[in-house]
Design a protein around this motif. Structure first.
Motif, PDB file in Angstrom:
ATOM      1  N   ARG A  51       0.856  -1.183   0.000  1.00  0.00           N
ATOM      2  CA  ARG A  51       0.000   0.000   0.000  1.00  0.00           C
ATOM      3  C   ARG A  51       0.895   1.236   0.000  1.00  0.00           C
ATOM      4  NH1 ARG A  51      -4.016   1.629   4.877  1.00  0.00           N
ATOM      5  NH2 ARG A  51      -2.119   2.641   5.661  1.00  0.00           N
ATOM      6  N   ILE A  52       0.733   2.049  -1.023  1.00  0.00           N
ATOM      7  CA  ILE A  52       1.634   3.183  -1.209  1.00  0.00           C
ATOM      8  C   ILE A  52       1.273   4.313  -0.254  1.00  0.00           C
ATOM      9  CG2 ILE A  52       2.524   4.860  -2.860  1.00  0.00           C
ATOM     10  CD1 ILE A  52       3.329   1.956  -3.376  1.00  0.00           C
ATOM     11  N   GLY A  53       2.278   4.731   0.528  1.00  0.00           N
ATOM     12  CA  GLY A  53       2.143   5.898   1.386  1.00  0.00           C
ATOM     13  C   GLY A  53       2.997   7.026   0.841  1.00  0.00           C
ATOM     14  N   ASN A  54       4.309   6.976   1.132  1.00  0.00           N
ATOM     15  CA  ASN A  54       5.231   7.944   0.545  1.00  0.00           C
ATOM     16  C   ASN A  54       6.083   7.346  -0.564  1.00  0.00           C
ATOM     17  OD1 ASN A  54       7.189   6.407   1.945  1.00  0.00           O
ATOM     18  ND2 ASN A  54       7.059   7.767   3.724  1.00  0.00           N
ATOM     19  N   GLY A  55       6.051   6.004  -0.715  1.00  0.00           N
ATOM     20  CA  GLY A  55       6.745   5.337  -1.809  1.00  0.00           C
ATOM     21  C   GLY A  55       8.225   5.131  -1.614  1.00  0.00           C
ATOM     22  N   HIS A  56       8.770   5.490  -0.461  1.00  0.00           N
ATOM     23  CA  HIS A  56      10.217   5.405  -0.254  1.00  0.00           C
ATOM     24  C   HIS A  56      10.689   3.974   0.010  1.00  0.00           C
ATOM     25  CE1 HIS A  56      11.006   9.660  -0.403  1.00  0.00           C
ATOM     26  NE2 HIS A  56      10.078   9.908   0.508  1.00  0.00           N
ATOM     27  N   GLN A  57       9.792   3.096   0.460  1.00  0.00           N
ATOM     28  CA  GLN A  57      10.196   1.728   0.793  1.00  0.00           C
ATOM     29  C   GLN A  57       9.807   0.703  -0.274  1.00  0.00           C
ATOM     30  OE1 GLN A  57       8.373   3.601   3.312  1.00  0.00           O
ATOM     31  NE2 GLN A  57      10.388   4.312   3.983  1.00  0.00           N
ATOM     32  N   VAL A  58       9.172   1.130  -1.351  1.00  0.00           N
ATOM     33  CA  VAL A  58       8.642   0.208  -2.361  1.00  0.00           C
ATOM     34  C   VAL A  58       9.423   0.372  -3.662  1.00  0.00           C
ATOM     35  CG1 VAL A  58       6.603  -0.531  -3.637  1.00  0.00           C
ATOM     36  CG2 VAL A  58       6.363   0.337  -1.296  1.00  0.00           C
ATOM     37  N   SER A  59       9.953  -0.745  -4.166  1.00  0.00           N
ATOM     38  CA  SER A  59      10.675  -0.720  -5.440  1.00  0.00           C
ATOM     39  C   SER A  59       9.703  -0.549  -6.598  1.00  0.00           C
ATOM     40  CB  SER A  59      11.469  -2.018  -5.614  1.00  0.00           C
ATOM     41  OG  SER A  59      12.005  -2.111  -6.921  1.00  0.00           O
ATOM     42  N   PRO A 119      -5.075   5.421  -4.788  1.00  0.00           N
ATOM     43  CA  PRO A 119      -5.181   6.701  -4.077  1.00  0.00           C
ATOM     44  C   PRO A 119      -3.899   7.036  -3.329  1.00  0.00           C
ATOM     45  CG  PRO A 119      -6.320   4.993  -2.845  1.00  0.00           C
ATOM     46  CD  PRO A 119      -5.867   4.359  -4.134  1.00  0.00           C
ATOM     47  N   ILE A 120      -3.627   8.328  -3.233  1.00  0.00           N
ATOM     48  CA  ILE A 120      -2.462   8.818  -2.507  1.00  0.00           C
ATOM     49  C   ILE A 120      -2.935   9.762  -1.396  1.00  0.00           C
ATOM     50  CG2 ILE A 120      -0.422  10.304  -2.667  1.00  0.00           C
ATOM     51  CD1 ILE A 120       0.167   7.650  -3.731  1.00  0.00           C
ATOM     52  N   SER A 121      -2.367   9.594  -0.222  1.00  0.00           N
ATOM     53  CA  SER A 121      -2.717  10.467   0.901  1.00  0.00           C
ATOM     54  C   SER A 121      -1.781  11.673   0.933  1.00  0.00           C
ATOM     55  CB  SER A 121      -2.623   9.700   2.218  1.00  0.00           C
ATOM     56  OG  SER A 121      -2.752  10.576   3.325  1.00  0.00           O
ATOM     57  N   VAL A 289     -10.863  15.559 -11.438  1.00  0.00           N
ATOM     58  CA  VAL A 289      -9.458  15.155 -11.347  1.00  0.00           C
ATOM     59  C   VAL A 289      -9.202  13.989 -12.295  1.00  0.00           C
ATOM     60  CG1 VAL A 289      -9.266  15.930  -8.968  1.00  0.00           C
ATOM     61  CG2 VAL A 289      -9.953  13.575  -9.433  1.00  0.00           C
ATOM     62  N   ARG A 290      -7.934  13.817 -12.648  1.00  0.00           N
ATOM     63  CA  ARG A 290      -7.539  12.701 -13.495  1.00  0.00           C
ATOM     64  C   ARG A 290      -7.191  11.510 -12.603  1.00  0.00           C
ATOM     65  NH1 ARG A 290      -6.355  12.790 -18.583  1.00  0.00           N
ATOM     66  NH2 ARG A 290      -6.010  15.052 -18.557  1.00  0.00           N
ATOM     67  N   ALA A 291      -8.014  10.481 -12.664  1.00  0.00           N
ATOM     68  CA  ALA A 291      -7.812   9.293 -11.836  1.00  0.00           C
ATOM     69  C   ALA A 291      -8.656   8.156 -12.396  1.00  0.00           C
ATOM     70  CB  ALA A 291      -8.197   9.564 -10.380  1.00  0.00           C
ATOM     71  N   ARG A 292      -8.295   6.950 -12.008  1.00  0.00           N
ATOM     72  CA  ARG A 292      -9.049   5.760 -12.406  1.00  0.00           C
ATOM     73  C   ARG A 292      -9.493   4.978 -11.165  1.00  0.00           C
ATOM     74  NH1 ARG A 292      -8.969   4.650 -17.802  1.00  0.00           N
ATOM     75  NH2 ARG A 292      -7.464   5.799 -19.064  1.00  0.00           N
ATOM     76  N   TRP A 293      -9.948   5.702 -10.155  1.00  0.00           N
ATOM     77  CA  TRP A 293     -10.411   5.065  -8.928  1.00  0.00           C
ATOM     78  C   TRP A 293     -11.670   4.254  -9.181  1.00  0.00           C
ATOM     79  CZ3 TRP A 293     -10.272  10.663  -6.874  1.00  0.00           C
ATOM     80  CH2 TRP A 293      -8.956  11.022  -6.574  1.00  0.00           C
ATOM     81  N   ASP A 294     -11.833   3.196  -8.404  1.00  0.00           N
ATOM     82  CA  ASP A 294     -13.121   2.516  -8.420  1.00  0.00           C
ATOM     83  C   ASP A 294     -14.113   3.354  -7.617  1.00  0.00           C
ATOM     84  OD1 ASP A 294     -12.660   2.018  -5.692  1.00  0.00           O
ATOM     85  OD2 ASP A 294     -11.822   0.037  -6.094  1.00  0.00           O
ATOM     86  N   ALA A 340      -6.101  -0.168   0.272  1.00  0.00           N
ATOM     87  CA  ALA A 340      -6.034   1.168  -0.318  1.00  0.00           C
ATOM     88  C   ALA A 340      -7.202   2.029   0.154  1.00  0.00           C
ATOM     89  CB  ALA A 340      -6.013   1.067  -1.840  1.00  0.00           C
ATOM     90  N   VAL A 341      -8.385   1.426   0.263  1.00  0.00           N
ATOM     91  CA  VAL A 341      -9.533   2.165   0.783  1.00  0.00           C
ATOM     92  C   VAL A 341      -9.295   2.551   2.234  1.00  0.00           C
ATOM     93  CG1 VAL A 341     -12.013   2.054   1.229  1.00  0.00           C
ATOM     94  CG2 VAL A 341     -11.079   1.007  -0.825  1.00  0.00           C
ATOM     95  N   GLY A 342      -8.606   1.669   2.970  1.00  0.00           N
ATOM     96  CA  GLY A 342      -8.294   1.976   4.358  1.00  0.00           C
ATOM     97  C   GLY A 342      -7.444   3.222   4.506  1.00  0.00           C
TER      98      GLY A 342
END
Length: 404
Positions: A51-59, A119-121, A289-294, A340-342
């Motif tokens: 689950r993407i938060g800030n993206g610093h730990q995910v390759s 989604p991004i917080s 906004v530009r997004a493809r959210w469900d 992601a919804v969480g």
């Protein structure tokens, strides 16, 4: 297994002292316990996502972080890009959103579309792992069992989405209303028969003929209707539940109704309308906004959008209301979801805590008509419409009808 338990500490000291359990090797002559855990590792890897938060730990290339079916990894590697890039490289860290231009430089257009579904917080919390086949992102024996038996697609079908019952109940209610009593009963009998045939084809070796099953179900429903009419009389018809309508907030408070418009072309419309105790519209705010959210994520983002505007307006006691029942239930239960919804639910709770007094409630779509129109106002991506007076006649008329 609890990280502080004796079993976990012993296994970590022997098999993955400097790594996580997901990176550990089987080792030479492992114990029975470790062999059992290792045997289920492939199943665990298939169901875990980042689950993407800030993206610093995910390759960007190696980790599973994309939503949807499949392994969740970026399928097309960019040979001109760095090998060790993180997802943070395509996140606008200043504004807390995706950097679309950076994403298009590194990824294909199809992959960019999958990125826009995440989604991004704006808080940019740390990245986390979640179990995608379950609704709340937490592993359950049920979802793990179905994933192991039927594969990832089956696991998604047999997840723990109890809130979907309300969605299907509303859809079947709409069908019955438009078809009438006789045709509606026949439709439900056919749907029941199709579901039975589907289960028999999956679990039985010799499923019966579909024509025989459907005919039998239609006959059974017809005979039951005759029986119920003779025994119960008019009470067999029951009474339909009236649709919820909009109700004004308490004196001195405002109610913020939110809704999302998802046309399915890579854009999402967000709408929020604030009304006082007399039902009068205080302000409306619409953005595209530009997004493809469900739909579920879009509804949550609309709620975040409404609370952010209320914060900018200096409101002190907003009452958030929308027609997404699953979202309201998640907010009321107070549980922390890892999906992601969480992440959106956490953002809404964070914003609610910024007000001295706030509350959330659910209303059916009939009582959320004004917000539904507001979400459709903007026609171009990036546009924002703000109104504090001279509202469109259609909105004012619907707002007046809510008070009747």
């Amino acid at each position: 297994m609890a990280p502080d338990s004796l079993a976990c500490r012993v296994l970590k000291a022997r098999y993955f002292k400097n790594d996580s359990i997901l990176e550990a090797r089987r080792g030479y002559d492992p114990s029975f316990t470790w062999r059992s855990l290792w045997g289920a590792k492939s199943l665990l890897m298939e169901g875990l996502r980042c689950r993407i938060g800030n993206g610093h730990q995910v390759s960007l290339w190696d980790d599973a972080w994309l939503q949807g079916e499949g392994m969740g990894r970026v399928p097309t590697f960019n040979l001109e890009a760095g090998l060790y890039l993180k997802v943070a490289s395509i996140i606008d860290q200043e504004h807390g959103c995706w950097d679309i231009d950076a994403a298009r430089e590194l990824l294909t257009e199809d992959d960019v579309g999958r990125v826009l579904a995440i989604p991004i917080s704006k808080r940019l919390p740390p990245d986390e792992m979640y179990w995608w086949p379950s609704k709340d992102g937490c592993y359950t024996v049920k979802s793990g069992y179905w994933m192991g038996r039927r594969g990832s697609v089956r696991a998604a079908c047999f997840g723990d989405d109890e809130n979907s019952c309300e969605l299907w109940r509303d859809r079947f209610g709409w069908v019955l209303k438009n078809l009438g009593e006789n045709d509606g009963g026949r439709f439900l009998a056919i749907a029941w028969a199709i579901w039975t045939i589907r289960n028999q084809r999956i679990f039985d070796e010799s499923p019966p003929s579909p024509e025989v099953v459907i005919t039998g179900f239609i006959k059974m429903v017809s005979e039951y209707r005759v029986y119920a009419q003779r025994v119960l009389g008019d009470s067999a018809r029951g009474s339909s539940r009236p649709a919820n309508s909009w109700s004004p907030p308490a004196s001195g408070a405002i109610k913020i109704n939110t809704d999302a418009y998802v046309p399915g072309n890579g854009v999402v419309g967000l709408g929020a309308v604030a009304r006082d105790e007399n039902g009068c519209i205080r302000w409306i705010w619409s953005r595209r906004v530009r997004a493809r959210w469900d739909v579920e994520v879009a509804e949550a983002q609309a709620a975040i959008f409404g609370l952010e505007i209320a914060q900018e307006k200096g409101e002190t006691a907003p009452m958030l209301e929308c027609d997404a029942l699953s979202l309201i239930n998640a907010l009321k239960c107070g549980a922390s979801f890892r999906s992601a919804v969480g992440l959106c639910v956490d953002d809404i709770n964070y914003l609610c805590n910024c007000f001295p007094n706030s509350s959330v409630s659910h209303v059916k779509r009939g009582g959320n008509a004004v917000a539904h129109l507001v979400a459709r106002l903007c026609e171009t991506v990036g546009d924002t419409i703000v109104m504090a007076s001279d509202f469109p006649h259609a909105m004012s008329a619907i707002a007046e009808l809510d008070l009747i």
